[in-house]
Design a protein around this motif. Structure first.
Motif, short mmCIF file in Angstrom:
data_model
loop_
_atom_site.label_atom_id
_atom_site.label_comp_id
_atom_site.label_asym_id
_atom_site.label_seq_id
_atom_site.Cartn_x
_atom_site.Cartn_y
_atom_site.Cartn_z
N PRO A 89 -41.23 -6.65 -17.60
CA PRO A 89 -41.63 -5.89 -16.40
C PRO A 89 -40.46 -5.11 -15.82
O PRO A 89 -39.31 -5.52 -15.93
CB PRO A 89 -42.12 -6.98 -15.44
N ILE A 90 -40.79 -4.00 -15.18
CA ILE A 90 -39.75 -3.12 -14.64
C ILE A 90 -38.88 -3.83 -13.61
O ILE A 90 -37.66 -3.63 -13.55
CB ILE A 90 -40.40 -1.85 -14.03
N TYR A 91 -39.50 -4.70 -12.77
CA TYR A 91 -38.72 -5.39 -11.74
C TYR A 91 -37.74 -6.39 -12.37
O TYR A 91 -36.66 -6.62 -11.85
CB TYR A 91 -39.61 -6.07 -10.70
N THR A 92 -38.12 -6.98 -13.50
CA THR A 92 -37.20 -7.88 -14.20
C THR A 92 -36.04 -7.08 -14.79
O THR A 92 -34.88 -7.53 -14.74
CB THR A 92 -37.93 -8.64 -15.32
N LYS A 93 -36.34 -5.89 -15.34
CA LYS A 93 -35.28 -5.04 -15.87
C LYS A 93 -34.29 -4.64 -14.78
O LYS A 93 -33.08 -4.62 -15.01
CB LYS A 93 -35.89 -3.79 -16.52
N PHE A 100 -31.62 -13.85 -23.72
CA PHE A 100 -32.90 -14.50 -24.02
C PHE A 100 -34.06 -13.51 -23.88
O PHE A 100 -34.93 -13.43 -24.75
CB PHE A 100 -33.09 -15.69 -23.09
N PHE A 101 -34.05 -12.73 -22.81
CA PHE A 101 -35.14 -11.78 -22.60
C PHE A 101 -35.14 -10.68 -23.65
O PHE A 101 -36.20 -10.14 -23.99
CB PHE A 101 -35.03 -11.15 -21.19
N SER A 102 -33.96 -10.34 -24.16
CA SER A 102 -33.89 -9.28 -25.18
C SER A 102 -34.54 -9.71 -26.49
O SER A 102 -34.90 -8.87 -27.32
CB SER A 102 -32.43 -8.89 -25.43
N ILE A 156 -40.40 -15.87 -14.90
CA ILE A 156 -41.55 -16.51 -15.57
C ILE A 156 -42.47 -15.50 -16.23
O ILE A 156 -42.99 -15.74 -17.32
CB ILE A 156 -42.33 -17.37 -14.56
N GLN A 157 -42.68 -14.34 -15.60
CA GLN A 157 -43.63 -13.36 -16.13
C GLN A 157 -43.32 -12.93 -17.57
O GLN A 157 -44.21 -12.93 -18.43
CB GLN A 157 -43.68 -12.13 -15.20
N PRO A 158 -42.07 -12.55 -17.90
CA PRO A 158 -41.79 -12.18 -19.30
C PRO A 158 -42.00 -13.34 -20.28
O PRO A 158 -42.50 -13.13 -21.39
CB PRO A 158 -40.32 -11.75 -19.27
N ILE A 159 -41.60 -14.55 -19.86
CA ILE A 159 -41.78 -15.72 -20.73
C ILE A 159 -43.27 -15.98 -20.97
O ILE A 159 -43.71 -16.24 -22.10
CB ILE A 159 -41.10 -16.96 -20.11
N VAL A 213 -41.30 -15.42 -0.09
CA VAL A 213 -41.56 -14.21 -0.89
C VAL A 213 -40.37 -13.93 -1.82
O VAL A 213 -40.55 -13.57 -2.98
CB VAL A 213 -41.83 -13.01 0.03
N SER A 214 -39.15 -14.11 -1.31
CA SER A 214 -37.95 -13.86 -2.12
C SER A 214 -37.88 -14.82 -3.30
O SER A 214 -37.62 -14.41 -4.43
CB SER A 214 -36.70 -14.00 -1.25
N VAL A 215 -38.10 -16.11 -3.02
CA VAL A 215 -38.08 -17.11 -4.10
C VAL A 215 -39.19 -16.82 -5.11
O VAL A 215 -38.98 -16.91 -6.33
CB VAL A 215 -38.24 -18.53 -3.51
N GLY A 216 -40.37 -16.45 -4.61
CA GLY A 216 -41.48 -16.12 -5.50
C GLY A 216 -41.16 -14.92 -6.37
O GLY A 216 -41.52 -14.89 -7.57
N PHE A 217 -40.48 -13.92 -5.80
CA PHE A 217 -40.13 -12.72 -6.57
C PHE A 217 -39.14 -13.07 -7.69
O PHE A 217 -39.30 -12.62 -8.84
CB PHE A 217 -39.51 -11.68 -5.64
N PHE A 218 -38.10 -13.89 -7.35
CA PHE A 218 -37.14 -14.31 -8.38
C PHE A 218 -37.84 -15.12 -9.48
O PHE A 218 -37.58 -14.92 -10.67
CB PHE A 218 -36.03 -15.14 -7.75
#
Length: 268
Positions: free
Chosen positions: A69-73, A60-62, A256-259, A246-251
């Motif tokens: 974002p780099i952290y999502t990658k 989906f992200f592709s 959500i950020q790319p979408i 913080v962990s849940v927020g990061f996941f």
């Protein structure tokens, strides 16, 4: 006990010591149950997110037109790798446990491990109070039973797991055989004992009531160890909740950020 004809009294002292040791250990274990459960759940959720959720979202992200974002990658690549090399999720923890077991069985490894916990803030006080309580309780029981001090130290050194406490007791036994007092023999190891222990031992030697002083010290430091563990648990709980948030927020942000960026590009 058999030699002195006071076997019944010694059994009573021994039963009290075992009961006190069990009480301290059980309260420490109970205090660490909640943090342990939280950490275990966090670990399971993290593994599921990385190995199942993120790989399923990779396709989906592709297709998104925006930059990921780099952290999502990083999360996507890590999830893909672990989903393919799933055995690492089982193998790595097993290797870590085996390595820790090997280190603890090695005298130098045990020394390093025990020394580390004697220097960690907050934890060091718990280690000192807990080991002091077990040591003093053991000495109190033996001395009250009529066992000579040198023999009491020899026996007590075998009941202590901490390398530095064991070393202190063995060295103290040698110095007492040479004519030193217990308080003098332990002064060079004052850094591993809570404040006031050696001074109270000296008071016991001066008054001739070493066994009585030891019993009171054991009661005091057993309660101190329990209180310190409970305080640490109270401190750990909000820290774990914050870390979990913080962990849940990061996941969530990684998904959500790319979408959101893609939708923003479409709307413009």
């Amino acid at each position: 006990g058999e030699e002195s004809g006071t076997l019944d009294e010694i059994f009573q002292i021994l039963s009290l010591q075992l009961a006190k040791e069990y009480e301290v250990k059980s309260k420490i274990r109970n205090a660490m149950v909640y943090p342990g459960i939280i950490l275990a759940v966090m670990g399971v959720v993290g593994v599921v997110m990385i190995t199942i959720v993120f790989p399923s979202l990779k396709v989906f992200f592709s297709t998104l037109s925006s930059d990921i974002p780099i952290y999502t990658k990083v999360m996507l690549n890590t999830g893909t790798y672990l989903s393919e090399q799933w055995y690492l999720i089982i193998l790595v923890p097993l290797l870590l446990v085996a390595s820790l077991y090997t280190i603890l069985k090695n005298p130098q490894g045990r020394k390093m491990f025990d020394g580390f916990f004697l220097k960690v803030p907050i934890v060091s006080q718990i280690v000192k109070k807990n080991n002091s309580a077990f040591l003093i309780r053991s000495l109190s029981s033996l001395i009250a039973s009529g066992v000579p001090l040198t023999r009491s130290l020899e026996i007590s050194s075998k009941t202590i797991n901490n390398y530095y406490f064991k070393e202190a007791i063995i060295e103290a036994e040698k110095r007492i055989r040479q004519g030193d007092r217990l308080s003098d023999a332990l002064k060079s190891y004052q850094y591993i004992f809570p404040i006031g222990v050696i001074e109270m031992i000296e008071v016991g030697e001066e008054t001739g009531k070493t066994a009585v002083i030891f019993k009171k010290l054991a009661d005091f430091y057993e309660q101190e160890a329990i209180d310190s563990i409970e305080k640490l648990t109270v401190l750990i709980e909000p820290m774990l909740i914050i870390f979990l948030g913080v962990s849940v927020g990061f996941f969530a942000l990684s998904i959500i950020q790319p979408i959101y960026s893609s939708l923003k590009l479409i709307s413009t």
